[in-house]
Design a protein around this motif. Structure first.
Motif, short mmCIF file in Angstrom:
data_model
loop_
_atom_site.label_atom_id
_atom_site.label_comp_id
_atom_site.label_asym_id
_atom_site.label_seq_id
_atom_site.Cartn_x
_atom_site.Cartn_y
_atom_site.Cartn_z
N ILE A 37 9.66 -6.44 8.32
CA ILE A 37 9.86 -7.83 8.80
C ILE A 37 9.31 -7.87 10.44
O ILE A 37 9.94 -6.99 11.12
CB ILE A 37 11.35 -7.97 8.78
N TRP A 38 8.63 -8.93 10.49
CA TRP A 38 8.06 -9.19 11.80
C TRP A 38 8.63 -10.36 12.42
O TRP A 38 8.71 -11.30 11.56
CB TRP A 38 6.36 -9.13 11.84
N GLN A 39 8.48 -10.51 13.72
CA GLN A 39 8.78 -11.85 14.33
C GLN A 39 7.69 -12.18 15.30
O GLN A 39 7.09 -11.25 16.13
CB GLN A 39 10.05 -11.65 15.26
N ALA A 130 2.49 0.85 15.43
CA ALA A 130 3.68 0.83 14.56
C ALA A 130 4.92 -0.34 14.71
O ALA A 130 5.34 -0.63 13.86
CB ALA A 130 4.17 2.30 14.65
N THR A 131 4.56 -1.10 15.79
CA THR A 131 5.81 -2.06 16.15
C THR A 131 5.17 -3.26 16.64
O THR A 131 5.83 -4.15 16.86
CB THR A 131 6.59 -1.30 17.50
N SER A 132 3.87 -3.29 16.62
CA SER A 132 3.18 -4.64 16.83
C SER A 132 1.90 -4.99 16.22
O SER A 132 1.12 -4.18 16.27
CB SER A 132 3.50 -4.96 18.61
N PHE A 133 1.48 -6.07 16.46
CA PHE A 133 0.03 -6.72 15.97
C PHE A 133 -0.18 -7.98 16.34
O PHE A 133 0.76 -8.75 16.80
CB PHE A 133 -0.39 -6.43 14.56
N ASP A 134 -1.38 -8.29 16.34
CA ASP A 134 -1.89 -9.56 16.51
C ASP A 134 -2.64 -10.25 15.61
O ASP A 134 -3.33 -9.47 14.86
CB ASP A 134 -2.74 -9.74 17.91
N GLN A 153 5.94 -8.59 16.58
CA GLN A 153 6.58 -7.67 17.06
C GLN A 153 7.69 -7.14 15.84
O GLN A 153 8.17 -8.17 15.09
CB GLN A 153 7.70 -7.92 18.15
N LYS A 154 7.66 -5.82 15.55
CA LYS A 154 8.44 -5.56 14.30
C LYS A 154 9.84 -5.68 14.52
O LYS A 154 10.45 -5.51 15.54
CB LYS A 154 8.22 -4.04 14.15
N ALA A 155 10.69 -6.32 13.71
CA ALA A 155 12.07 -6.55 13.83
C ALA A 155 12.96 -5.69 12.96
O ALA A 155 14.16 -5.46 13.40
CB ALA A 155 12.33 -8.19 13.09
N ASN A 156 12.26 -4.93 12.36
CA ASN A 156 13.18 -3.85 11.50
C ASN A 156 12.29 -2.62 11.35
O ASN A 156 11.19 -2.69 11.15
CB ASN A 156 13.93 -4.25 10.28
#
Length: 156
Positions: A37-39, A130-134, A153-156
């Motif tokens: 899940i990403w935000q 591992a925790t973000s991307f564009d 940004q990774k939410a979980n």
């Protein structure tokens, strides 16, 4: 002479197939690393334009805070927009990441099968950790190319 030529040709084929296999493996890893899940934390674009992405009819800034669920093993996902200033929306989609780090997705309307939907969107996957991307989208107002960058940004 024929033996040398055959050996050289065989070596070229093996080298090419290994290169293609490595590219395919990299694309699978990029795809798998998107699981979760990403935000959307922010969206960058030229503010002189009004961007209404993905056929939603709402301003691009409505996507800030939206939650995207990505399930790479079956290529399914969904996004949910819920902001006090914007209409609440939830959409299912199918997605894939190519060997060229192209993130493609198509929104699947309720009651429709994925194979019945032919239109979709392409964005470039960049800065993946591992925790973000564009996701970088190129859109046009008919004459001017506009770059829109969605920061996740990774939410979980």
């Amino acid at each position: 002479m024929k033996k040398i030529l055959f050996t050289g040709l065989l070596g070229a084929i093996v080298a090419t197939s290994c290169s293609t296999a490595n590219q395919a493996q990299t694309a699978r890893v990029d795809n798998y690393n998107l699981k979760g899940i990403w935000q959307v934390t922010s969206v960058d674009y030229d503010k002189q334009f009004k961007i209404k992405p993905f056929g939603e009819g709402m301003d691009v800034n409505c996507f800030v805070g939206s939650q995207w669920t990505l399930i790479p093993n079956n290529g399914k996902g969904n996004y949910m927009v819920s902001s006090s200033e914007c209409p609440s929306v939830q959409r299912n989609f199918m997605f894939n990441v190519t060997k060229d780090k192209q993130f493609s997705f198509k929104v699947i309307p309720d009651g429709t099968k994925a194979k019945q939907t032919t239109a979709g969107y392409f964005m470039q996957l960049e800065n993946q950790t591992a925790t973000s991307f564009d996701l970088v989208q190129s859109v046009s107002d008919g004459s001017t190319p506009i770059t829109v960058v969605y920061h996740f940004q990774k939410a979980n």
